[in-house]
Design a protein around this motif. Structure first.
Motif, short mmCIF file in Angstrom:
data_model
loop_
_atom_site.label_atom_id
_atom_site.label_comp_id
_atom_site.label_asym_id
_atom_site.label_seq_id
_atom_site.Cartn_x
_atom_site.Cartn_y
_atom_site.Cartn_z
N SER A 1 0.82 -1.20 0.00
CA SER A 1 0.00 0.00 0.00
C SER A 1 0.86 1.25 0.00
O SER A 1 2.02 1.24 0.44
CB SER A 1 -0.93 0.02 1.22
N PHE A 2 0.28 2.34 -0.51
CA PHE A 2 0.87 3.68 -0.47
C PHE A 2 -0.16 4.64 0.11
O PHE A 2 -1.32 4.64 -0.32
CB PHE A 2 1.24 4.16 -1.87
N SER A 3 0.26 5.46 1.08
CA SER A 3 -0.60 6.51 1.61
C SER A 3 0.10 7.84 1.40
O SER A 3 1.18 8.09 1.96
CB SER A 3 -0.87 6.30 3.11
N PRO A 4 -0.46 8.74 0.59
CA PRO A 4 0.24 9.99 0.25
C PRO A 4 0.51 10.87 1.47
O PRO A 4 -0.31 10.97 2.38
CB PRO A 4 -0.74 10.68 -0.70
N THR B 1 0.88 14.65 2.40
CA THR B 1 0.36 15.84 1.71
C THR B 1 0.91 17.15 2.25
O THR B 1 0.54 18.22 1.75
CB THR B 1 -1.17 15.85 1.81
N PHE C 1 5.28 9.05 0.34
CA PHE C 1 4.20 8.17 0.79
C PHE C 1 4.59 7.42 2.05
O PHE C 1 5.77 7.18 2.30
CB PHE C 1 3.87 7.13 -0.30
N LYS C 2 3.61 7.05 2.82
CA LYS C 2 3.78 5.99 3.80
C LYS C 2 3.60 4.68 3.05
O LYS C 2 2.63 4.53 2.30
CB LYS C 2 2.76 6.12 4.93
N SER D 1 3.93 0.23 2.68
CA SER D 1 3.81 -1.05 3.36
C SER D 1 3.89 -2.17 2.33
O SER D 1 3.31 -2.06 1.24
CB SER D 1 2.48 -1.15 4.13
N GLU E 1 7.01 -1.82 7.01
CA GLU E 1 6.40 -0.52 6.78
C GLU E 1 7.44 0.57 6.90
O GLU E 1 8.40 0.44 7.68
CB GLU E 1 5.28 -0.26 7.79
N GLU F 1 7.64 4.98 7.25
CA GLU F 1 6.87 6.22 7.41
C GLU F 1 7.02 7.14 6.22
O GLU F 1 6.14 7.97 5.96
CB GLU F 1 7.29 6.95 8.69
#
Length: 803
Positions: free
Chosen positions: A107-110, A112, A120-121, A123, A194, A196
């Motif tokens: 997964s990628f979490s932008p 911002t 990105f964060k 995992s 993961e 950060e």
């Protein structure tokens, strides 16, 4: 083209394909060698992967066959098969052994806002096989060998450090190329990594087949291990701290007077004066008014000195002022917190102003070395680089946002020790090739093995529990590709043993027993170093010759010097052939299920099995109470006027497991045991369980005061019969880099077990000062029978050694 359609692009021989899939993520597979594969996943609008600080290997031209069927594309070298399905999920298999590892999810979490905006964060998880054990990650202080059923924050600290290298009992390894804080977890066969901060998911899959094989590939990927000087394998004495030049010199003088071997003395902090001059890298304290003269006095006794330097600077130092001009100092709080050095806890109305430097820009590395060279020019032999985690007190989000030149501090957090030691190593190598770089550091990241660094496990408490934890911590560190590990012998915080007043712990039987057993473990560390606070550690603090504790300490130090030919030859094997000093038993006995989680025994080289005593036999185990605010153990005092008398001369027993597949000689009496069993052996305070594999050759030297005076012209060559075996005796000039240009010699010993004969091959190679003639006293372990061989470098064949 729709986003969920798979596009495969054949590119360079090593860049096998780029894959587009739903969500805009490109998956790229790149073979660096037939058994090393890089996997990157780049989300849409990412800046892409930055140049690695760890990986030094240039991708090779790899012959790869490509096939596609049913939406799955397969790429096959002569070692590995990599498949990618229509969703971008990657799987790995060996050509001979079948499936190795499957990806599970990613997964990628932008991000911002802030310095890392646009990153990105990240995992990535993997699916392990049932009952598959994994190892490595870092020096997690949980007492476990395996990394299954574990969850931990990945952030360098005083006691735990992370290299992001994992390997499996199935023979594969992964290096997760992300330097940010993160998390590792494994539960119910799902292993997750993961970060950060990351611009991409970036990892390297290696298939070595064995733990040694994975380690070799990790070093191929990230750099080989240079040789340390011969003297560094002798005994080191230290404490927190020697407070004057006369005290430091006096320790060496006392060891010479007593006739106890010593090669290294360590000068800890505050030789620079007060905390406002923290880490000034010069002798500014009145107690060290002639620091250069102190170094000469130590050298004149054929000893060497390592000195404490830090990753931080006081506000009155020249380094601080120069670094501050270029915004090369971090903002978070660090040690020491107060400018008043002699009062605990810190007096915060007098803040120290000490700040940690930013080691990532080359300019900062050069400023650091410019001032460190003062100590180098004085004659300092080695660097003790403290707080390379670094100490980071009460950091805020703004502190983690600090720009390093390579992204935020949060993004680069765990690579801090790598950046620090690289600057020292590279700059010293530019100055001279005559003195090998030796760096001892409190923290380590992947690839650090190439920079002449040795990591110690931090300020551990003086307890049996912590001693037990050091063994699996060191073994897991080795499995990440970094072979050089040691601990503070006796533990660092020992104030709880000072029941009769300050510094009285050396007379406390509880600490005496712990210290001796810890030393017997340290005997089989690459660096053999005594250090700690609260209680002095010099041998004469524990009594006098003829007393059990003193004699146990001395006999352990003497054994270290007897083993130096074995250890130094092992050091070359580490450098030349990617061997390791300390390895878990499963590394060589993977089919013995009892070795997979065995956390209190290990191999030292491939011949010696170290099985230290890790629980008290003569005293009660002291439970150390740690102050949660300071990390220091809580001081205890009582009404007693003397410590209880303990008879350390009585014999005890210990149960130890011997792995299946070999037979084992007990070192102390040469009794032969069958492997695959738990055996009960006799121990004493000066004899910890040590076994030697049947089918081994071990050279022993005579004991000397130091490695400068130690003579290797007469060696005992001990044969442990049972299998055919060889041993290569390595020698060189001891402390320069001429070995890199071939200036060394090897003498190969060959034992034919069926014929019961020993052959010594022609000596290969040469170097300045090489012994031309020598005497080998060859001894059978099972009978004690000996024969003398005068050797002049030419082949000595067919010496019959019947039992």
């Amino acid at each position: 083209m729709k986003r969920n359609l798979l596009t495969l692009i054949l590119a360079l021989p090593t860049m096998l394909f780029a894959q587009s899939q739903s969500g805009g993520t490109n998956v790229e597979i790149k073979f660096y060698t037939p058994d090393i594969v890089r996997v990157t996943k780049t989300p849409q609008n990412s800046v892409g992967a930055q140049a690695s600080l760890v990986v030094t290997l240039t991708p090779q031209n790899v012959d790869v066959k490509k096939t596609s069927s049913g939406g799955i594309t397969t790429y096959q070298s002569d070692k590995l098969k990599v498949t990618v399905d229509q969703n971008g999920k990657v799987s790995f298999a060996s050509l001979k052994g079948g499936k190795l590892l499957d990806e599970n999810a990613y997964s990628f979490s932008p991000i911002t806002a802030g310095t890392d905006k646009g990153s990105f964060k990240i995992s990535q998880s993997f699916k392990l096989a049932a009952n598959e054990t994994v190892y490595g990650v870092g020096t997690i202080q949980n007492g476990k060998l395996e990394r299954n059923n574990t969850e931990t924050l990945l952030e360098q600290s005083n006691l735990e450090d992370f290299q992001n290298v994992i390997q499996s009992i199935k023979g594969w390894g992964i290096y997760w190329d992300n330097y940010s804080r993160g998390k590792y977890s494994e539960k119910n066969t799902v292993m997750t990594l993961e970060g950060e901060v990351g611009d991409v998911i970036d990892y390297y899959f290696m298939y070595g087949g064995t733990p040694d094989g994975v380690i070799a590939l990790m070093r191929e990927l990230s750099g080989k291990v240079p040789m340390f000087p011969l003297w560094t394998f002798g005994y080191w004495q230290s404490k927190e701290r020697y407070k004057s030049q006369d005290e430091t010199v006096g320790v060496v003088e006392k060891y010479r007077e007593l006739g106890v071997p010593l090669d290294g003395i360590i000068q800890d902090w505050q030789y620079w004066g007060n905390n406002y001059l923290w880490n000034a890298m010069d002798f500014l304290s009145e107690s060290f008014a002639d620091g250069k003269g102190m170094i000469k006095r130590i050298h004149d006794m054929n000893a060497h000195i390592m000195i404490s330097i830090w990753a931080s600077f006081g506000p009155m130092t020249q380094q601080f002022k120069e670094l501050e001009k270029d915004n090369l100092l971090f903002t978070f709080g660090t040690w020491p917190q107060s400018g008043i050095s002699h009062i605990w806890p810190p007096v915060m109305k007098y803040p120290s102003g000490v700040k940690v430097y930013n080691p990532f820009p080359q300019k900062a590395k050069d400023i650091y070395w410019k001032y460190l060279k003062t100590l180098y020019d004085y004659g300092i032999d080695a660097w003790w680089v403290d707080s390379t985690d670094p100490d980071c007190f009460y950091p805020t989000d703004d502190d983690y946002e600090f720009p390093t030149g390579f992204g935020s501090f949060r993004k680069m957090r765990n690579a801090f020790p790598l950046a620090t030691v690289s600057g020292i190593y590279e700059n010293q190598r530019k100055v001279s090739e005559k003195q090998r770089v030796f760096i001892m550091t409190r923290s380590s990241y992947a690839g650090q093995q190439r920079y002449g660094s040795n990591m110690w496990s931090g300020d551990v408490a003086s307890s049996w529990d912590m001693l037990r934890k050091q063994i699996p911590a060191g073994l897991n560190y080795t499995l990440t590709g970094n072979p050089n590990f040691n601990t503070d012998i006796g533990g660092f915080f020992s104030g709880s043993y000072n029941v009769l007043g300050p510094a009285s712990g050396a007379k406390n039987p509880q600490f005496q027993e712990l210290y001796v057993r810890w030393m017997q473990y340290g005997l089989f560390n690459p660096v053999f170093r005594s250090h700690g606070a609260d209680t002095p550690r010099e041998i004469y603090q524990f009594g006098s010759k003829g007393e059990p504790i003193y004699d146990a300490i001395e006999s352990t130090i003497n054994l270290r010097y007897k083993l130096l030919p074995y250890i130094y030859s092992l050091a070359f094997d580490v450098t030349k052939n990617d061997a390791s000093y300390m390895m878990p038993l499963f590394a060589y006995y993977p089919n013995d299920a009892k070795t997979l989680r065995l956390a209190d025994e290990f191999m030292f080289g491939k011949s010696i099995l170290a099985a230290p005593v890790v629980s008290p036999q003569y005293t009660e185990e002291k439970i150390i109470k740690i102050d949660e605010m300071t990390g220091w153990d809580k001081q205890e005092t009582g009404s007693a006027k003397s410590y209880p008398s303990v008879d350390f001369t009585t014999k005890k027993t210990a149960e130890k497991y011997l792995p299946k597949g070999d037979n084992w000689y007990y070192f102390w009496d040469n009794k032969l045991y069958t492997g695959g069993k738990t055996v009960t052996v006799e121990t004493t305070i000066d004899h910890t369980p040590i076994f030697v594999k049947a089918g081994s050759i071990i050279p022993f030297a005579e004991v000397a005061q130091n490695t400068v005076e130690q003579r290797f012209d007469t060696l005992t060559i001990k044969i442990y019969p049972g299998k055919d075996c060889t041993f290569e005796l390595y020698e060189d000039e001891g402390d320069n880099y001429n070995y890199e240009r071939g200036a060394y010699s090897i003498i190969k010993f060959v034992w034919n077990d069926k014929a019961q004969t020993l052959t010594i091959d022609d000596r290969s190679g040469s170097f300045d000062g090489m012994l031309q003639n020598r005497t080998f006293k060859v001894e059978r372990a099972d009978s004690g029978k000996t024969t003398i061989i005068d050797y002049d470098g030419t082949k000595a064949a067919g010496y019959v050694l019947k039992k």
